[in-house]
Design a protein around this motif. Structure first.
Motif, PDB file in Angstrom:
ATOM      1  N   VAL A  36       0.864  -1.184   0.000  1.00 51.61           N
ATOM      2  CA  VAL A  36       0.000   0.000   0.000  1.00 51.61           C
ATOM      3  C   VAL A  36       0.898   1.232   0.000  1.00 51.61           C
ATOM      4  N   CYS A  37       0.729   2.110  -0.994  1.00 53.71           N
ATOM      5  CA  CYS A  37       1.636   3.237  -1.195  1.00 53.71           C
ATOM      6  C   CYS A  37       0.986   4.607  -1.010  1.00 53.71           C
ATOM      7  N   GLU A 289      -9.796 -11.276   5.579  1.00 49.32           N
ATOM      8  CA  GLU A 289     -10.855 -11.560   4.602  1.00 49.32           C
ATOM      9  C   GLU A 289     -10.563 -10.708   3.374  1.00 49.32           C
ATOM     10  N   ASP A 290     -11.313 -10.898   2.294  1.00 49.49           N
ATOM     11  CA  ASP A 290     -11.141 -10.031   1.129  1.00 49.49           C
ATOM     12  C   ASP A 290     -11.392  -8.581   1.535  1.00 49.49           C
ATOM     13  N   ILE A 291     -10.495  -7.697   1.119  1.00 50.16           N
ATOM     14  CA  ILE A 291     -10.584  -6.289   1.515  1.00 50.16           C
ATOM     15  C   ILE A 291     -10.583  -5.408   0.267  1.00 50.16           C
ATOM     16  N   ASP A 292     -11.487  -4.453   0.236  1.00 54.03           N
ATOM     17  CA  ASP A 292     -11.487  -3.418  -0.791  1.00 54.03           C
ATOM     18  C   ASP A 292     -10.804  -2.194  -0.181  1.00 54.03           C
ATOM     19  N   LEU A 293      -9.612  -1.902  -0.666  1.00 53.28           N
ATOM     20  CA  LEU A 293      -8.862  -0.760  -0.145  1.00 53.28           C
ATOM     21  C   LEU A 293      -8.659   0.239  -1.278  1.00 53.28           C
ATOM     22  N   GLY A 294      -9.473   1.285  -1.257  1.00 57.27           N
ATOM     23  CA  GLY A 294      -9.384   2.299  -2.294  1.00 57.27           C
ATOM     24  C   GLY A 294      -9.697   1.782  -3.681  1.00 57.27           C
ATOM     25  N   GLY A 295     -10.536   0.743  -3.757  1.00 54.48           N
ATOM     26  CA  GLY A 295     -10.881   0.168  -5.042  1.00 54.48           C
ATOM     27  C   GLY A 295      -9.970  -0.961  -5.473  1.00 54.48           C
TER      28      GLY A 295
END
Length: 392
Positions: A36-37, A289-295
């Motif tokens: 993650v940047c 779990e599956d994660i939506d991080l910023g799309g």
């Protein structure tokens, strides 16, 4: 990304990766890891309830001997503060808090000041007898936190040289069998001290061994070993790296542009923390779990890193963006949330004392020209290995 250590500076590559996308997937050990940047997403990831730091979630394919994550013992033996969550993390942090209380930090600071003056005396004497370049890293910046953490833990005097040799290999060697051997040597040395504390002075180790009363009773031998190893790595290596980077930025500038007052030095150290985080990527997190991080989809079980190096910079800032006089502008080098570095106050204090002492004692010091400035790093840890200086 440069996932193997070597004699190079990883920072340009880490920042280049951050320009690809807010979240990048990189090849790692024959599989993949997610990084993650984006600064806002980094802040979200550092406090995300579904990104766990539980050592029990490390997949078998990442437990490669010689890697930091592979150096963690089985969770049944003990859990480290930085690789635990929930009640485990809260308990470990609570047991460490008295050691790093404001009262103790003031006391530790007085001891650091004594060591700083002693090492400066040695530098001054050596410079008068043998004028020329010194390596500030080996002759000063790393000696201070190593001597201090050794005293803080109560280790015998001979332990300092042994620890320096072990940790240099463990963290920066590209020879993984040698790194594996160094990990065993470090755990073995600490285990010997814990099992037979007779050679130890009163300090953190004896204090932990005496923690046998109250609701947090029954601190196990394994916990004392694992926690002590963690304090050696974070209390010594990262602090020395910060001091080195702070002095590097000072020595590459003329004396009139260097910090003088306590407030200027405080701001200087904070800016060094922003631009030169000792851990450009901190310890691992794992998606529960599956994660939506910023799309971006981070799948369940995925190993995740957050790029502190990228998050600390503004748009367009490159590796060489130290802004003298700026106060660090909200850097994340000590983390965020529940895992914010418990020793941050002490690390800052050590760095400030070391920088102030050096610049006061050697106001005309400058970068040497006979030997190049050298870095060594991989993607998770970074330091100067050679910082040449002429002291007068």
């Amino acid at each position: 990304m440069p996932t193997d250590p070597g004699l190079f500076d990883c920072m340009p590559d880490l920042l280049a990766a951050a320009r690809v996308a807010p979240v990048v997937r990189i090849p790692y050990l024959g599989r993949h890891a997610w990084v993650v940047c984006d600064p806002d997403l980094v802040r979200a990831a550092l406090t995300h309830p579904k990104l766990a730091k539980d050592i029990g979630r490390v997949p078998d394919w990442m437990r490669r001997p010689g890697l930091m994550v592979g150096s963690q013992p089985d969770p049944k033996y003990a859990r480290a503060m930085i690789m635990s969550d929930g009640d485990d993390h809260a308990r470990i942090r609570r047991l460490h808090t008295p050691v790093l209380s404001p009262r103790n930090t003031e006391r530790w600071g007085a001891r650091v000041a004594v060591k700083v003056e002693g090492f400066l005396d040695e530098l001054e004497k050596a410079a008068s007898e043998r004028p020329g370049e010194i390596n500030v890293v080996t002759d000063y910046t790393h000696r201070i936190p190593l001597a201090f953490i050794s005293e803080m833990l109560g280790l015998p005097p001979a332990a300092e040289r042994r620890l320096r040799a072990i940790t240099d290999v463990m963290l920066y060697s590209s020879d993984y069998p040698a790194r594996t051997e160094a990990v065993g040597a470090l755990f073995g040395a600490v285990r010997d001290w814990v099992r037979d504390p007779a050679p130890l002075a009163e300090g953190v180790i004896t204090g932990l061994l005496g923690s046998a009363e109250g609701p947090d009773a029954a601190v196990s031998e394994g916990e004392v070993v694992v926690w002590t190893v963690g304090m050696i790595i974070t209390g010594y290596e990262t602090t020395g790296s910060l001091i080195s980077a702070s002095l590097f930025e000072a020595l590459r500038r003329p004396p009139e542009e260097r910090p003088r007052t306590d407030e200027e030095i405080n701001r200087w150290v904070e800016e060094a923390l922003r631009v030169h985080p000792p851990f450009p990527h901190p310890t691992w997190r794992f998606a529960t779990e599956d994660i939506d991080l910023g799309g971006y989809l981070i799948p369940e079980g995925a190993p995740v890193q957050v790029s502190i190096a990228a998050a600390n910079r503004g748009p367009g800032e490159d590796a060489d963006c130290f802004a003298a006089g700026e106060p660090g502008r909200g850097h994340l080098s000590f983390g965020l949330g529940a895992h914010y570095c418990i020793g941050a106050t002490l690390v800052r204090l050590e760095a400030r004392l070391a920088v102030r002492g050096f610049l006061s004692r050697f106001p005309r010091a400058r970068l040497g020209t006979g030997t190049p400035v050298s870095w060594e790093s991989e993607w998770m840890i970074r330091r100067l290995s050679v910082l040449p200086a002429v002291l007068s």
